[in-house]
Design an enzyme around this catalytic site. Sequence first.
Site, short mmCIF file in Angstrom:
data_model
loop_
_atom_site.label_atom_id
_atom_site.label_comp_id
_atom_site.label_asym_id
_atom_site.label_seq_id
_atom_site.Cartn_x
_atom_site.Cartn_y
_atom_site.Cartn_z
N TYR A 149 -24.27 -39.78 103.45
CA TYR A 149 -23.37 -40.65 102.69
C TYR A 149 -22.90 -41.80 103.57
O TYR A 149 -22.93 -42.97 103.18
CB TYR A 149 -22.18 -39.83 102.18
CG TYR A 149 -21.24 -40.57 101.25
CD1 TYR A 149 -21.49 -40.60 99.87
CD2 TYR A 149 -20.11 -41.21 101.72
CE1 TYR A 149 -20.62 -41.27 99.01
CE2 TYR A 149 -19.24 -41.87 100.88
CZ TYR A 149 -19.50 -41.90 99.51
OH TYR A 149 -18.63 -42.56 98.66
N LYS B 271 -23.74 -45.75 103.00
CA LYS B 271 -22.68 -46.72 102.74
C LYS B 271 -22.63 -47.81 103.80
O LYS B 271 -22.38 -48.98 103.50
CB LYS B 271 -21.32 -46.00 102.63
CG LYS B 271 -21.22 -45.07 101.42
CD LYS B 271 -21.40 -45.83 100.11
CE LYS B 271 -21.07 -44.98 98.89
NZ LYS B 271 -21.18 -45.73 97.62
N ASN C 140 -21.59 -50.04 91.29
CA ASN C 140 -20.59 -49.00 91.58
C ASN C 140 -21.17 -47.61 91.73
O ASN C 140 -20.54 -46.73 92.30
CB ASN C 140 -19.56 -49.02 90.44
CG ASN C 140 -18.67 -47.82 90.42
OD1 ASN C 140 -17.77 -47.69 91.24
ND2 ASN C 140 -18.91 -46.90 89.48
N ASP D 229 -25.11 -46.78 83.04
CA ASP D 229 -24.95 -45.48 83.69
C ASP D 229 -26.03 -44.57 83.11
O ASP D 229 -26.50 -44.80 82.00
CB ASP D 229 -23.56 -44.90 83.37
CG ASP D 229 -23.13 -43.81 84.34
OD1 ASP D 229 -22.07 -43.98 84.98
OD2 ASP D 229 -23.82 -42.77 84.43
N1 NAD Z 1 -14.08 -41.08 94.80
C1 NAD Z 1 -13.97 -41.39 96.07
O1 NAD Z 1 -13.19 -40.79 96.82
C2 NAD Z 1 -14.80 -42.52 96.63
C3 NAD Z 1 -14.47 -43.01 97.90
C4 NAD Z 1 -15.19 -44.06 98.43
C5 NAD Z 1 -16.22 -44.61 97.71
N2 NAD Z 1 -16.55 -44.12 96.49
C6 NAD Z 1 -17.66 -44.77 95.78
O2 NAD Z 1 -17.17 -45.27 94.57
C7 NAD Z 1 -18.25 -45.39 93.63
C8 NAD Z 1 -17.85 -44.75 92.31
O3 NAD Z 1 -17.76 -43.35 92.48
P1 NAD Z 1 -16.67 -42.45 91.74
O4 NAD Z 1 -15.83 -41.87 92.78
O5 NAD Z 1 -16.06 -43.19 90.62
O6 NAD Z 1 -17.62 -41.27 91.22
P2 NAD Z 1 -17.95 -40.74 89.75
O7 NAD Z 1 -18.86 -39.59 89.97
O8 NAD Z 1 -16.70 -40.50 88.99
O9 NAD Z 1 -18.74 -41.96 89.12
C9 NAD Z 1 -20.05 -42.29 89.53
C10 NAD Z 1 -20.86 -42.71 88.33
O10 NAD Z 1 -22.19 -42.99 88.77
C11 NAD Z 1 -23.10 -42.46 87.80
N3 NAD Z 1 -24.38 -42.22 88.44
C12 NAD Z 1 -24.67 -41.34 89.44
N4 NAD Z 1 -25.97 -41.46 89.77
C13 NAD Z 1 -26.51 -42.40 88.96
C14 NAD Z 1 -27.81 -42.97 88.85
N5 NAD Z 1 -28.85 -42.57 89.59
N6 NAD Z 1 -28.00 -43.97 87.94
C15 NAD Z 1 -26.96 -44.38 87.15
N7 NAD Z 1 -25.73 -43.88 87.21
C16 NAD Z 1 -25.49 -42.90 88.12
C17 NAD Z 1 -22.43 -41.20 87.30
O11 NAD Z 1 -22.94 -40.81 86.04
C18 NAD Z 1 -20.96 -41.63 87.25
O12 NAD Z 1 -20.62 -42.18 86.00
C19 NAD Z 1 -19.43 -44.69 94.32
O13 NAD Z 1 -20.27 -45.67 94.90
C20 NAD Z 1 -18.78 -43.84 95.39
O14 NAD Z 1 -19.63 -43.56 96.46
C21 NAD Z 1 -15.86 -43.09 95.93
#
Ligand code: NAD
Length: 245
Positions: A142, A146, A75, A20
């Site tokens: 987004y 995706k 992720n 990360d």
């Molecule tokens: N939370 C939701 O409702 C939801 C729904 C559908 C999909 N998602 C997907 O789930 C995945 C995880 O997201 P989350 O909800 O846990 O979000 P989050 O923000 O809690 O975690 C995302 C992580 O990605 C890291 N990150 C961001 N940009 C980065 C980069 N350029 N290089 C390295 N690390 C980076 C951040 O530091 C963070 O730790 C994502 O792909 C998101 O699109 C989330």
Amino acid sequence: MGKAIAIAYLKEGANVVAADFNEVGLEDLAKEVSELGLISQFKAVKCNITNDDDCANAVKVCVDTFGTCNVLTSNVGIADDFSLVEDITNEQWDRLISVNLTGQMKMSRAALRYFVANEIKASIVMITSNAAFESATGGPAYSAAKAGANGLMKAIAYEYGRKGIRCNSICPGPVMTNIANSITRNEAGVAVHLATGYNAHCREWTCKPIGMADDIAPLSVYLASDESSFVNSASIIIDGGVCLG
Ligand SMILES: NC(=O)c1ccc[n+]([C@@H]2O[C@H](COP(=O)([O-])OP(=O)(O)OC[C@H]3O[C@@H](n4cnc5c(N)ncnc54)[C@H](O)[C@@H]3O)[C@@H](O)[C@H]2O)c1
């Protein structure tokens, strides 16, 4: 979500490298892993997924530390500003695509180079989103990123399945995480999405139902493990039925 998945993998006995660009987040995770008594199975590495060298280094750190690498769980993701297409700037669009789509490709490419060169039977688990199918849970950039990541997943599953490398995607609906922090805000777009009733990423988290990261992690464990050896090229929606409208 990445943290919940990492801890679930560790509890299954896997060795895990967490990558990360948020070093504070990595330190917090290492502390939690330490408290669980699992730190010998864990390594953290700073990695910006938009950077080719960082992606290659994350794989190298895994191999150097644990002798091999046979699972990539990709992720990383950021939310967009829910800008309407007529308002979105090139910068907003490029930012989303570079992380949520090109980043997935760069990390997958780095891992695939290692898997193929070393004839590793492997599993790639991409976290995409139900926004790939249901646009109201993400803004246009987004949703497009995706959907593109799901297409990338299918191409990898097809091209590399014959080499014993599987690739599947988990498509979560709204999950309570920190992702709203990556919204740089566009009031008009947010308002429009709020009107749909199930905007996943609004700061008020008004949508129902909302999952927790621990609801997603078991599916990732399954897809990473040999238990899913006959599953390849699947996009699995896990959203509590949000896509039903
Ligand atoms: N939370 C939701 O409702 C939801 C729904 C559908 C999909 N998602 C997907 O789930 C995945 C995880 O997201 P989350 O909800 O846990 O979000 P989050 O923000 O809690 O975690 C995302 C992580 O990605 C890291 N990150 C961001 N940009 C980065 C980069 N350029 N290089 C390295 N690390 C980076 C951040 O530091 C963070 O730790 C994502 O792909 C998101 O699109 C989330």
